[in-house]
Design an enzyme around this catalytic site. Structure first.
Site, PDB file in Angstrom:
ATOM      1  N   GLY A   1      10.699 -16.826  -0.548  1.00  0.00           N
ATOM      2  CA  GLY A   1       9.745 -15.961   0.126  1.00  0.00           C
ATOM      3  C   GLY A   1      10.448 -14.848   0.879  1.00  0.00           C
TER       4      GLY A   1
ATOM      5  CB  SER B   1       9.614 -10.245  -1.434  1.00  0.00           C
ATOM      6  OG  SER B   1      10.143 -10.894  -2.569  1.00  0.00           O
ATOM      7  NE  ARG B   2       4.330  -8.905   1.913  1.00  0.00           N
ATOM      8  CZ  ARG B   2       3.233  -9.171   2.634  1.00  0.00           C
ATOM      9  NH1 ARG B   2       2.889 -10.442   2.846  1.00  0.00           N
ATOM     10  NH2 ARG B   2       2.498  -8.209   3.116  1.00  0.00           N
TER      11      ARG B   2
ATOM     12  CG  ASN C   1      10.717 -17.611   4.935  1.00  0.00           C
ATOM     13  OD1 ASN C   1      10.417 -17.605   6.125  1.00  0.00           O
ATOM     14  ND2 ASN C   1      10.235 -16.705   4.080  1.00  0.00           N
TER      15      ASN C   1
ATOM     16  CB  SER D   1       4.281 -22.202  11.918  1.00  0.00           C
ATOM     17  OG  SER D   1       3.411 -21.447  12.750  1.00  0.00           O
TER      18      SER D   1
ATOM     19  CE1 TYR E   1       1.365 -21.008   7.611  1.00  0.00           C
ATOM     20  CE2 TYR E   1       0.648 -21.332   9.877  1.00  0.00           C
ATOM     21  CZ  TYR E   1       1.595 -20.886   8.969  1.00  0.00           C
ATOM     22  OH  TYR E   1       2.769 -20.334   9.416  1.00  0.00           O
TER      23      TYR E   1
ATOM     24  CB  ALA F   1      -2.568 -29.850   7.699  1.00  0.00           C
TER      25      ALA F   1
ATOM     26  CE  LYS G   1       4.400 -23.124   7.179  1.00  0.00           C
ATOM     27  NZ  LYS G   1       5.698 -22.643   6.700  1.00  0.00           N
TER      28      LYS G   1
END
Length: 254
Positions: free
Chosen positions: A14, A16-17, A86, A138, A152, A154, A156
């Site tokens: 992940g 790229s950004r 990531n 996170s 999300y 859950a 993390k």
């Protein structure tokens, strides 16, 4: 003074950004050989060209995608010293509207992608003699919650459950496994949530600003150093103090 990471082989999924790009940039600036992995090869190549890295396209939600990613890093860089797992997605969906497909999509990238990436890289990380795994979790899920991100959050929290047992299993191979828990960091995804959201978040952070992607990258860089070799199974919150106050009234303004 920390030991140099120049020449070490680093994978950033992940990358790229957003936070991934910040992580990749920090490692590239430190002289590491970085492989940016993403689903969109054009986006990965654009970032790789910008920061002086290599790019590879793979769906890390699948074991085959992660296997090909590891093989590419070994072929291009001679091995794998650091895996920054990531890659993550956070589509907004309230609990009442969640579908099985929504949950599968988020857990596919955020949880399965983490597990399969570590699994695929384990042999090469062990062979390096100083293998490092750094997960991007996170504060959302493990510490805080936010409406629309139950799936999300859950995912993390699940990453951290995986981390602790993975750290135990990989310790005999001298591989450390740790996680960074970012708070609100200024990324393209956060900007997409709108200026009202950004202002609200800034007001909830004691340091009075959103984080920079490179600040997450610097924490990952530390965990990849030889000096961090005795740290494993741990989490580092990088949030400007966001999780400290009981309420907005507890934030001291200058």
């Amino acid at each position: 003074m920390f030991s140099s990471l120049a020449g070490r082989s680093v994978i950033v999924t992940g990358g790229s950004r957003g936070i991934g790009k910040g992580i990749a940039r920090v490692f590239a600036d430190a002289g590491a050989s970085v492989l940016i992995v993403g689903r969109d090869l054009d986006a990965a190549r654009a970032t790789a060209d910008e920061i002086g890295a290599n790019a590879f396209a793979a769906d890390i939600a699948t074991p085959d995608g992660c296997r090909r990613m590891a093989e590419a890093a070994i072929e291009r860089h001679g091995g794998i010293d650091v895996l920054c797992a990531n890659a993550g997605i956070f589509p907004d969906r309230k609990l009442a509207d969640l579908t099985e497909a929504d949950v599968d999509e988020v857990f596919g990238t955020n949880v399965k992608g983490t597990i399969f990436a570590v699994q695929a890289c384990t042999s090469a990380l062990a062979a390096s003699g100083h293998g490092r795994v750094v997960l991007t979790s996170s504060i959302t899920g493990p510490i805080t919650g936010y409406p629309g991100w139950s799936h999300y959050g859950a995912s993390k929290a699940a990453q951290l459950g995986f981390l602790r047992t993975a750290a135990l299993e990989l310790a005999p191979a001298k591989i450390t496994v740790n996680a960074v828990l970012p708070g609100n960091v200024l990324t393209e995804g956060l900007v997409d949530l709108g200026q009202d959201y950004l202002r609200t978040m800034e007001a909830s952070i004691p340091l009075g600003r959103l984080g920079a992607v490179e600040e997450i990258g610097n924490t990952c860089l530390f965990l990849a150093t030889d000096e961090a070799a005795y740290i494993t199974g741990q989490t580092i919150v990088v949030d400007g103090g966001q999780t400290l106050p009981e309420s907005l009234d507890a934030i001291v303004t200058g």
